[in-house]
Design a protein around this motif. Structure first.
Motif, mmCIF file in Angstrom:
data_model
loop_
_atom_site.group_PDB
_atom_site.id
_atom_site.type_symbol
_atom_site.label_atom_id
_atom_site.label_comp_id
_atom_site.label_asym_id
_atom_site.label_seq_id
_atom_site.Cartn_x
_atom_site.Cartn_y
_atom_site.Cartn_z
ATOM 1 N N ALA A 7 -59.198 36.344 -71.526
ATOM 2 C CA ALA A 7 -58.870 35.341 -72.542
ATOM 3 C C ALA A 7 -57.521 34.670 -72.312
ATOM 4 C CB ALA A 7 -58.919 35.980 -73.934
ATOM 5 N N MET A 8 -56.694 35.250 -71.428
ATOM 6 C CA MET A 8 -55.378 34.670 -71.141
ATOM 7 C C MET A 8 -55.413 33.775 -69.900
ATOM 8 S SD MET A 8 -54.088 36.224 -73.684
ATOM 9 C CE MET A 8 -52.300 36.037 -73.709
ATOM 10 N N GLY A 9 -56.567 33.646 -69.275
ATOM 11 C CA GLY A 9 -56.674 32.880 -68.039
ATOM 12 C C GLY A 9 -56.900 31.398 -68.285
ATOM 13 N N GLY A 10 -56.230 30.537 -67.481
ATOM 14 C CA GLY A 10 -56.436 29.096 -67.599
ATOM 15 C C GLY A 10 -55.209 28.395 -68.146
ATOM 16 N N ASP A 11 -55.075 27.123 -67.788
ATOM 17 C CA ASP A 11 -53.918 26.340 -68.210
ATOM 18 C C ASP A 11 -53.858 26.191 -69.729
ATOM 19 O OD1 ASP A 11 -53.520 26.038 -65.515
ATOM 20 O OD2 ASP A 11 -54.369 24.016 -65.416
ATOM 21 N N GLU A 64 -50.266 42.406 -69.963
ATOM 22 C CA GLU A 64 -49.741 41.532 -68.904
ATOM 23 C C GLU A 64 -50.660 40.340 -68.643
ATOM 24 O OE1 GLU A 64 -47.374 44.344 -65.807
ATOM 25 O OE2 GLU A 64 -49.496 44.839 -66.036
ATOM 26 N N VAL A 65 -50.074 39.309 -68.014
ATOM 27 C CA VAL A 65 -50.853 38.133 -67.626
ATOM 28 C C VAL A 65 -50.510 37.793 -66.174
ATOM 29 C CG1 VAL A 65 -51.290 35.675 -68.051
ATOM 30 C CG2 VAL A 65 -50.889 37.210 -69.979
ATOM 31 N N VAL A 66 -51.512 37.438 -65.382
ATOM 32 C CA VAL A 66 -51.252 37.003 -64.006
ATOM 33 C C VAL A 66 -50.924 35.513 -64.042
ATOM 34 C CG1 VAL A 66 -52.257 36.676 -61.721
ATOM 35 C CG2 VAL A 66 -52.833 38.721 -63.043
ATOM 36 N N GLY A 67 -49.779 35.134 -63.455
ATOM 37 C CA GLY A 67 -49.394 33.726 -63.409
ATOM 38 C C GLY A 67 -50.215 32.955 -62.388
ATOM 39 N N MET A 68 -50.272 31.627 -62.563
ATOM 40 C CA MET A 68 -51.094 30.807 -61.672
ATOM 41 C C MET A 68 -50.528 30.730 -60.255
ATOM 42 S SD MET A 68 -53.794 30.023 -63.227
ATOM 43 C CE MET A 68 -54.817 28.588 -63.530
ATOM 44 N N GLU A 69 -49.239 30.964 -60.092
ATOM 45 C CA GLU A 69 -48.613 30.812 -58.779
ATOM 46 C C GLU A 69 -48.454 32.137 -58.044
ATOM 47 O OE1 GLU A 69 -47.312 27.491 -57.707
ATOM 48 O OE2 GLU A 69 -48.700 27.017 -59.328
ATOM 49 N N GLU A 70 -48.818 33.237 -58.702
ATOM 50 C CA GLU A 70 -48.633 34.542 -58.057
ATOM 51 C C GLU A 70 -49.604 34.753 -56.896
ATOM 52 O OE1 GLU A 70 -48.092 38.096 -60.527
ATOM 53 O OE2 GLU A 70 -47.979 36.769 -62.263
ATOM 54 N N SER A 71 -49.194 35.584 -55.947
ATOM 55 C CA SER A 71 -50.102 35.974 -54.872
ATOM 56 C C SER A 71 -51.204 36.840 -55.479
ATOM 57 C CB SER A 71 -49.338 36.771 -53.816
ATOM 58 O OG SER A 71 -50.193 37.734 -53.222
ATOM 59 N N ALA A 302 -63.599 30.151 -63.286
ATOM 60 C CA ALA A 302 -63.547 28.806 -63.844
ATOM 61 C C ALA A 302 -62.291 28.100 -63.342
ATOM 62 C CB ALA A 302 -63.563 28.859 -65.369
ATOM 63 N N HIS A 303 -62.315 26.790 -63.392
ATOM 64 C CA HIS A 303 -61.210 25.926 -62.982
ATOM 65 C C HIS A 303 -59.989 26.215 -63.864
ATOM 66 C CE1 HIS A 303 -59.511 22.298 -61.287
ATOM 67 N NE2 HIS A 303 -60.638 22.022 -60.665
ATOM 68 N N GLY A 304 -58.801 26.176 -63.287
ATOM 69 C CA GLY A 304 -57.591 26.380 -64.080
ATOM 70 C C GLY A 304 -57.485 25.393 -65.235
ATOM 71 N N SER A 305 -58.010 24.184 -65.022
ATOM 72 C CA SER A 305 -57.912 23.152 -66.060
ATOM 73 C C SER A 305 -59.125 23.153 -66.985
ATOM 74 C CB SER A 305 -57.769 21.787 -65.397
ATOM 75 O OG SER A 305 -58.938 21.500 -64.651
ATOM 76 N N ALA A 306 -59.892 24.249 -66.959
ATOM 77 C CA ALA A 306 -61.110 24.339 -67.778
ATOM 78 C C ALA A 306 -60.820 24.075 -69.252
ATOM 79 C CB ALA A 306 -61.724 25.729 -67.611
ATOM 80 N N ASN A 307 -61.781 23.422 -69.932
ATOM 81 C CA ASN A 307 -61.711 23.294 -71.390
ATOM 82 C C ASN A 307 -62.769 24.219 -72.015
ATOM 83 O OD1 ASN A 307 -64.183 22.032 -71.163
ATOM 84 N ND2 ASN A 307 -63.368 19.959 -71.487
ATOM 85 N N SER A 308 -62.924 24.150 -73.330
ATOM 86 C CA SER A 308 -63.849 25.086 -73.979
ATOM 87 C C SER A 308 -65.295 24.840 -73.552
ATOM 88 C CB SER A 308 -63.707 25.001 -75.502
ATOM 89 O OG SER A 308 -63.895 23.671 -75.924
ATOM 90 N N THR A 309 -65.629 23.584 -73.230
ATOM 91 C CA THR A 309 -66.979 23.293 -72.721
ATOM 92 C C THR A 309 -67.200 24.009 -71.392
ATOM 93 O OG1 THR A 309 -66.820 21.101 -73.715
ATOM 94 C CG2 THR A 309 -68.565 21.423 -72.099
ATOM 95 N N ALA A 310 -66.176 24.013 -70.550
ATOM 96 C CA ALA A 310 -66.280 24.700 -69.255
ATOM 97 C C ALA A 310 -66.502 26.193 -69.461
ATOM 98 C CB ALA A 310 -65.019 24.464 -68.430
ATOM 99 N N ILE A 311 -65.764 26.778 -70.391
ATOM 100 C CA ILE A 311 -65.913 28.218 -70.647
ATOM 101 C C ILE A 311 -67.307 28.510 -71.197
ATOM 102 C CG2 ILE A 311 -65.032 30.185 -72.000
ATOM 103 C CD1 ILE A 311 -63.189 29.246 -69.662
ATOM 104 N N PHE A 312 -67.771 27.655 -72.120
ATOM 105 C CA PHE A 312 -69.135 27.781 -72.644
ATOM 106 C C PHE A 312 -70.151 27.750 -71.499
ATOM 107 C CE2 PHE A 312 -72.913 25.209 -73.688
ATOM 108 C CZ PHE A 312 -73.547 26.058 -74.586
ATOM 109 N N ASN A 313 -70.016 26.757 -70.605
ATOM 110 C CA ASN A 313 -70.971 26.635 -69.499
ATOM 111 C C ASN A 313 -70.841 27.770 -68.489
ATOM 112 O OD1 ASN A 313 -72.677 24.260 -69.897
ATOM 113 N ND2 ASN A 313 -70.726 23.145 -69.969
ATOM 114 N N ALA A 314 -69.630 28.278 -68.314
ATOM 115 C CA ALA A 314 -69.441 29.404 -67.397
ATOM 116 C C ALA A 314 -70.125 30.653 -67.963
ATOM 117 C CB ALA A 314 -67.948 29.655 -67.182
#
Lengths: 343, 343
Positions: A7-11, A64-71, A302-314
């Protein structure tokens, strides 16, 4: 199906994840449970805000949360209590059937591969992304999990993605092409030439459970009937992002041209329906998520820029993969293929 | 400048070549002569048909033509009297400064590389193609000459394409990026990681005569200020054709949506100016031709589907390359760079 949602994943997390989960729960009765993994206080507050309360929802705390730029690999090793790691753990320990994350792709691939391990007979996991074409969708794989692929990996991707095309996209005899720099048999780099030879040998031995069409090129992506396009994860990633960038630039530049005159703007208003239909057709959020095929469990990225529609479809894709038994079918197909290292 | 034009090259040859030559002769007084190479009778008839007669035009008979599907290397070896081979010969023997062909790209690369040889200090020739971006154009190289490139080849491409950006596209300090599967320093496949390390070492040694921005990704192609994008010839070819295919599909699908209703069609009519501007902006014919950089002579490769505007613009590019002394500048820059095999 039971789903673990990072739930913490995504922009735009966590809002998109909570809203996407809410949409999915009301649309898919066979989604029995969604575990929302992340900071408990934040998630509870978010759920309260949109009235998301159901016995089919459960919050699992992850500090914890994994950042988008982390290895990716480092994140999996060092952040054992990240929302992503704990979400994958829920599949690993059998609580869930599928995991979904719009977070750091590298970390999602690493966590899924390391924790869930590969399906029997699978050599490498690969991400499959659907591009809209004139015949439905083209499943492009790998779009980023495996930048230095070997020819045998692409055979596995072909088997796995053709099962997706057959079971989920209704193509009984999927057409599979190898992305190259030209369609002629002699085209390619050393890697794709070796892959083409291997595929031709397996085809001659009657080992390919799909229609292999040989080399294809970028020009074939949208207008030709292709259900699966094979590529290494480096080229596939460049290809996918180039598509996205071209479509975005086209839309943006057209908008600027329209704004250059009031007559054009009036014309554009009359064309609103056409623009909306285009937007829908090209919107990556309608696809929602890219399955990581080959791991022991359903894992959707899912794409980092996903919206709620993307999450629904995923969530829809995860549900369809589970319901159609994609993974048992992959194991069966790999068993039939047998050892190809000497092919 | 004197130009050798493979008049039989291209899907719509020879008409496009004759018309393109006619346009160029009237627009560019410093194009002193154009040699039309191909079947004498066909070309004379074609010239008569459009009233193309000038002391600046000369027909050179070539009895053979290289087909679009032939192997490039074989064609050069076996068809010594093809229009393409004889056109390159005119540069080789000093009659012409530049050669242009819209024929078989592989054959044009092979003929130019084998007959003209490489410029002093250049390890491999590469094709540079201009994509329109928000800051002018992005020079993508290599787009097809060298599918299995080495890191040192990409350093050469960077030097050569940045000279193009500086001299022809007016960018005094070109921004050069390395195409990868993400912008972070650790991203890439083995090849691009090695290339990035080499570029960083040369940068630290003050050896790079441009602004090296490191890894870039597909998303950066149109919206970011990038004058040169480096890639191997395989990925570059996939990237270029993917761009073309996406833009084409976008246009085609939008047209279909417009035709779905009379109101939309009326709106589209009011937007005609916007569509025309878009068409012009995205039209590859406006760029005209892709230089093969690194060979000893100007060699321009036009798209197989080139029209007369493309041929006209390709002649413009050839003329600009000659006038701006791109090749002498490349030799000078390579000398300054020195041996990088141990860098």
């Amino acid at each position: 199906m039971k789903l673990a949602l990072d739930a913490m994943g995504g922009d735009f997390a966590p809002a998109i994840n909570l809203e996407g989960a809410q949409l999915a729960l009301s649309a898919f009765p066979d989604v029995k449970k969604i575990y929302l993994v992340g900071d408990e206080t934040t998630l509870q507050k978010g759920c309260d805000g949109i009235g998301l309360a159901s016995p089919r929802i459960e919050i699992v705390h992850a500090p914890e949360v994994v950042g988008m730029e982390e290895s990716g690999l480092m994140a999996v090793r060092q952040k054992k209590n990240s929302s992503m790691s704990l979400a994958v753990d829920l599949v690993k320990n059998g609580t869930c059937d599928a995991v979904l994350s719009a977070g750091n792709t590298g970390a999602a691939v690493a966590a899924s591969t390391i924790k869930l391990r590969l399906l029997e007979g699978v050599e490498r996991a690969g991400i499959v992304t659907q591009l809209p074409n004139e015949y439905g969708v083209c499943n492009v794989t790998d779009t980023g999990a495996n930048p230095d692929a070997k020819p045998t990996h692409l055979v596995g991707y072909a088997i796995m993605a053709s099962i997706m095309a057959r079971q989920i996209f209704g193509k009984p005899n999927p057409k599979v092409g190898l992305m190259s720099n030209g369609t002629e048999e002699g085209k390619g780099n050393e890697f794709t030439k070796d892959t083409l030879k291997l595929m031709r040998r397996l085809e001659a031995a009657g080992k390919l459970p799909f229609d292999f069409v040989g080399n294809v090129e970028g020009h074939d992506l949208f207008e030709h009937e292709l259900d699966v396009v094979l590529t290494d994860g480096f080229t596939g990633n460049v290809l996918l992002k180039t598509c996205e960038a071209t479509a975005k630039a086209f839309g943006k530049w057209l908008k600027a041209e329209i704004k250059a005159s009031p007559v054009r703007m009036a014309g554009a208003l009359m064309m609103k329906g056409a623009f909306n239909a285009m937007k829908l057709r090209l919107d990556a959020n309608q696809t929602g998520g890219s399955p990581l095929l080959g791991v022991n469990g359903v894992s959707i990225i899912a794409h980092g820029s996903a919206n709620s529609t993307a999450i629904f479809n995923a969530i829809r894709i995860a549900n369809e993969m589970h319901r159609n038994g994609i993974n048992p079918r992959i194991i069966e197909a790999m068993q039939k293929l047998g050892d190809i290292s000497a092919a």
